[in-house]
Write a protein that holds these residues in place. Structure first.
Motif, PDB file in Angstrom:
ATOM      1  N   UNK A 158       0.830  -1.210   0.000  1.00  0.00           N
ATOM      2  CA  UNK A 158       0.000   0.000   0.000  1.00  0.00           C
ATOM      3  C   UNK A 158       0.863   1.258   0.000  1.00  0.00           C
ATOM      4  N   UNK A 159       1.946   1.246   0.770  1.00  0.00           N
ATOM      5  CA  UNK A 159       2.842   2.401   0.793  1.00  0.00           C
ATOM      6  C   UNK A 159       3.492   2.614  -0.588  1.00  0.00           C
ATOM      7  N   UNK A 160       3.852   1.514  -1.236  1.00  0.00           N
ATOM      8  CA  UNK A 160       4.474   1.620  -2.566  1.00  0.00           C
ATOM      9  C   UNK A 160       3.504   2.214  -3.576  1.00  0.00           C
ATOM     10  N   UNK A 161       2.277   1.710  -3.599  1.00  0.00           N
ATOM     11  CA  UNK A 161       1.276   2.232  -4.543  1.00  0.00           C
ATOM     12  C   UNK A 161       0.992   3.697  -4.256  1.00  0.00           C
ATOM     13  N   UNK A 162       0.893   4.055  -2.981  1.00  0.00           N
ATOM     14  CA  UNK A 162       0.628   5.449  -2.614  1.00  0.00           C
ATOM     15  C   UNK A 162       1.775   6.361  -3.045  1.00  0.00           C
ATOM     16  N   UNK A 193      13.140   7.049  -6.344  1.00  0.00           N
ATOM     17  CA  UNK A 193      12.230   6.491  -5.340  1.00  0.00           C
ATOM     18  C   UNK A 193      12.469   4.997  -5.147  1.00  0.00           C
ATOM     19  N   UNK A 194      12.736   4.289  -6.239  1.00  0.00           N
ATOM     20  CA  UNK A 194      12.983   2.858  -6.137  1.00  0.00           C
ATOM     21  C   UNK A 194      14.282   2.564  -5.380  1.00  0.00           C
ATOM     22  N   UNK A 195      15.303   3.392  -5.586  1.00  0.00           N
ATOM     23  CA  UNK A 195      16.571   3.175  -4.889  1.00  0.00           C
ATOM     24  C   UNK A 195      16.437   3.430  -3.387  1.00  0.00           C
ATOM     25  N   UNK A 196      15.569   4.339  -3.003  1.00  0.00           N
ATOM     26  CA  UNK A 196      15.418   4.677  -1.589  1.00  0.00           C
ATOM     27  C   UNK A 196      14.446   3.759  -0.858  1.00  0.00           C
ATOM     28  N   UNK A 197      13.759   2.879  -1.568  1.00  0.00           N
ATOM     29  CA  UNK A 197      12.749   2.033  -0.934  1.00  0.00           C
ATOM     30  C   UNK A 197      13.428   0.938  -0.094  1.00  0.00           C
ATOM     31  N   UNK A 241       8.904 -10.441   1.696  1.00  0.00           N
ATOM     32  CA  UNK A 241       8.934 -11.733   1.036  1.00  0.00           C
ATOM     33  C   UNK A 241       9.356 -11.585  -0.422  1.00  0.00           C
ATOM     34  N   UNK A 242       9.944 -12.647  -1.022  1.00  0.00           N
ATOM     35  CA  UNK A 242      10.391 -12.560  -2.433  1.00  0.00           C
ATOM     36  C   UNK A 242       9.270 -12.197  -3.396  1.00  0.00           C
ATOM     37  N   UNK A 243       8.069 -12.725  -3.167  1.00  0.00           N
ATOM     38  CA  UNK A 243       6.961 -12.389  -4.072  1.00  0.00           C
ATOM     39  C   UNK A 243       6.613 -10.905  -3.982  1.00  0.00           C
ATOM     40  N   UNK A 244       6.702 -10.340  -2.788  1.00  0.00           N
ATOM     41  CA  UNK A 244       6.418  -8.908  -2.637  1.00  0.00           C
ATOM     42  C   UNK A 244       7.478  -8.073  -3.343  1.00  0.00           C
ATOM     43  N   UNK A 245       8.747  -8.474  -3.217  1.00  0.00           N
ATOM     44  CA  UNK A 245       9.813  -7.742  -3.909  1.00  0.00           C
ATOM     45  C   UNK A 245       9.613  -7.796  -5.426  1.00  0.00           C
ATOM     46  N   UNK A 246       9.236  -8.973  -5.939  1.00  0.00           N
ATOM     47  CA  UNK A 246       8.984  -9.103  -7.383  1.00  0.00           C
ATOM     48  C   UNK A 246       7.809  -8.231  -7.817  1.00  0.00           C
ATOM     49  N   UNK A 247       6.775  -8.163  -6.984  1.00  0.00           N
ATOM     50  CA  UNK A 247       5.616  -7.336  -7.314  1.00  0.00           C
ATOM     51  C   UNK A 247       5.983  -5.859  -7.330  1.00  0.00           C
ATOM     52  N   UNK A 248       6.789  -5.422  -6.361  1.00  0.00           N
ATOM     53  CA  UNK A 248       7.237  -4.026  -6.348  1.00  0.00           C
ATOM     54  C   UNK A 248       8.077  -3.704  -7.581  1.00  0.00           C
ATOM     55  N   UNK A 249       8.956  -4.634  -7.942  1.00  0.00           N
ATOM     56  CA  UNK A 249       9.786  -4.418  -9.124  1.00  0.00           C
ATOM     57  C   UNK A 249       8.939  -4.379 -10.391  1.00  0.00           C
TER      58      UNK A 249
END
Length: 449
Positions: free
Chosen positions: A163-167, A266-270, A276-284
């Motif tokens: 949610x924080x990433x989408x926001x 923003x991606x570098x500072x996250x 979890x690996x699936x969450x990292x893949x989803x963010x990427x």
């Protein structure tokens, strides 16, 4: 023997002799039917003109002249005919015949039939490269968010991080558009961002709706040039110059550059620790999707900006003629600053920059496992480079010149090009702070041709 004058064909001289005939008329097709007393005719246009003339070759070397003229008449392609009555014509030889008597080989006669070469060329099919870019961009954008919906994986353990990433991504997009001053004039944008932020918790568990929300924002950016431009954009000029063609497309191109840099930062500072690996893949996946969407919109805006620039060139006054002495060795163009597609070097520089960005995004997409989408991005990159290369050659060239002493911009432009009518664009292109002061020692750019 009476001749009417001397002529030449492909450089071989001869004397025009006896009769000269020209044929013309209309291509009339008769409509006649058996056992009927009536008919008619149709006019299908003008016949090709045809000239038949007799010429003579005389002298002790008449036979050698005959050989040379025969070779010229048999040569392929059109030839130049110089006739004392018809003037200079570019013709094709339809047929000819030569005659001479064995008891008088000092005289050779030719009868030649020629047809003038057509001035008009057959129409050529022009490829709509700009349309290819727009269609490829639309299909790539649709595939992007379809891939996002299919590859989205939400975990309850990392729901807050998602949610924080989408926001954050939504805030980045809204801030960038606020920089254009458009949200106050475009209620659809305001509604899109409000709906996105107000229902993030529900959207991360329904990826189809999330992808549709982001897709709607970028489709709105695509349609911005079709809307009336707000006065806020028109009055933001830094110098007293007239409005330029494609001004809104230009600002959206600059917006895309800033937005891409903001997404990368923003991606570098996250912080991804503990996810979890699936969450990292989803963010990427989300990060890569938004970067690609920004690049697609930028490509379409650049193609539209080139169209506006070409329209402005076709309406301008006759091209400036630049003295050769005023053309020093070209320097490398700067990658920073405004992106106005006004010259061929601008097109080359921009196409290389954007193609490198698209290719890098395609490699990242392929590494994430979405090869089909990566191929679409590469296809868009090729279409974009082909479009700018195909249409950009119609833009003027560019020279750089040194200013030896501080002087007004009008004087500088006239001294370099001999024409000061385009002073406004000269001021804007070189980012002059004041039109009366071009600092001595500076190098300035001037469009040529």
């Amino acid at each position: 023997m009476k001749s009417t004058g001397q002529g030449r064909f492909r450089g071989v001289p001869f004397w025009v002799y006896k009769e000269q005939r020209s044929r013309g008329g209309r291509r009339v097709v008769r409509r006649e039917y058996p056992l009927r007393e009536h008919g008619g005719a149709d006019d299908l246009g003008k016949k090709l003109p045809e000239h038949t003339f007799t010429l003579s070759l005389t002298g002790d070397d008449a036979q050698a002249q005959r050989v040379r003229l025969t070779q010229a008449l048999n040569a392929p392609g059109p030839g130049e005919l110089l006739h004392p009555d018809w003037g200079t014509l570019s013709v094709l030889v339809d047929n000819f015949e030569s005659r001479y008597s064995v008891d008088n080989q000092r005289l050779v006669e030719f009868t030649v039939t020629v047809v003038p070469v057509a001035d008009e060329t057959a129409p050529t099919v022009a490829q709509d490269t700009a349309g290819v870019v727009n269609r490829q961009g639309d299909s790539t954008l649709a595939a992007l968010f379809s891939t996002l919906a299919d590859g989205w994986q939400a975990s309850l353990h990392d729901a807050q991080a998602l949610m924080d990433t989408v926001s954050e991504q939504a805030n980045t997009l809204e801030s960038a558009l606020n920089g254009l001053g458009l949200l106050a004039d475009m209620q659809s944008f305001t509604a899109s961002f409000t709906a996105l932020r107000g229902n993030i918790q529900g959207l991360i568990t329904t990826p189809d709706r999330l992808a549709l929300a982001f897709k709607g924002i970028f489709q709105g950016i695509q349609r911005l040039p079709a809307y009336p431009q707000p006065e806020q954009i028109k009055n933001r000029a830094r110098a007293p110059v007239s409005p330029q063609p494609g001004a809104l497309q230009h600002q959206i191109v600059q917006l895309a550059d800033r937005l891409d840099s903001a997404l990368v930062r923003q991606d570098r500072q996250r912080d991804r620790q503990g996810l979890q690996p699936t969450t990292r893949s989803t963010m990427q996946l989300l990060h890569n999707t938004l970067r690609l969407a920004v690049a697609v919109v930028q490509v379409q805006m650049l193609s539209s900006l080139l169209t506006a620039s070409l329209a402005a060139v076709s309406q301008n006054a006759p091209a400036q003629v630049l003295p050769r002495a005023a053309s020093p060795a070209p320097r490398q163009l700067s990658d920073s600053g405004s992106v106005w597609l006004e010259s061929t070097p601008d097109v080359v520089r921009v196409s290389q920059q954007v193609a490198r960005r698209l290719d890098a995004c395609a490699l990242t997409t392929s590494a994430l496992g979405y090869q089909s989408l990566a191929l679409q991005v590469r296809a868009l990159s090729r279409a974009f480079v082909a479009d700018l290369s195909h249409r950009g050659v119609a833009l003027p060239g560019l020279i750089q010149a040194s200013v030896t002493t501080t002087e007004p911009a009008l004087v500088t432009l006239y001294r370099i090009s001999g024409d000061a009518r385009d002073t406004a664009r000269f001021i804007r292109r070189n980012r002059l702070r004041h039109p009366l002061f071009v600092p001595g020692g500076e190098r300035v750019e001037v469009l040529c041709g």
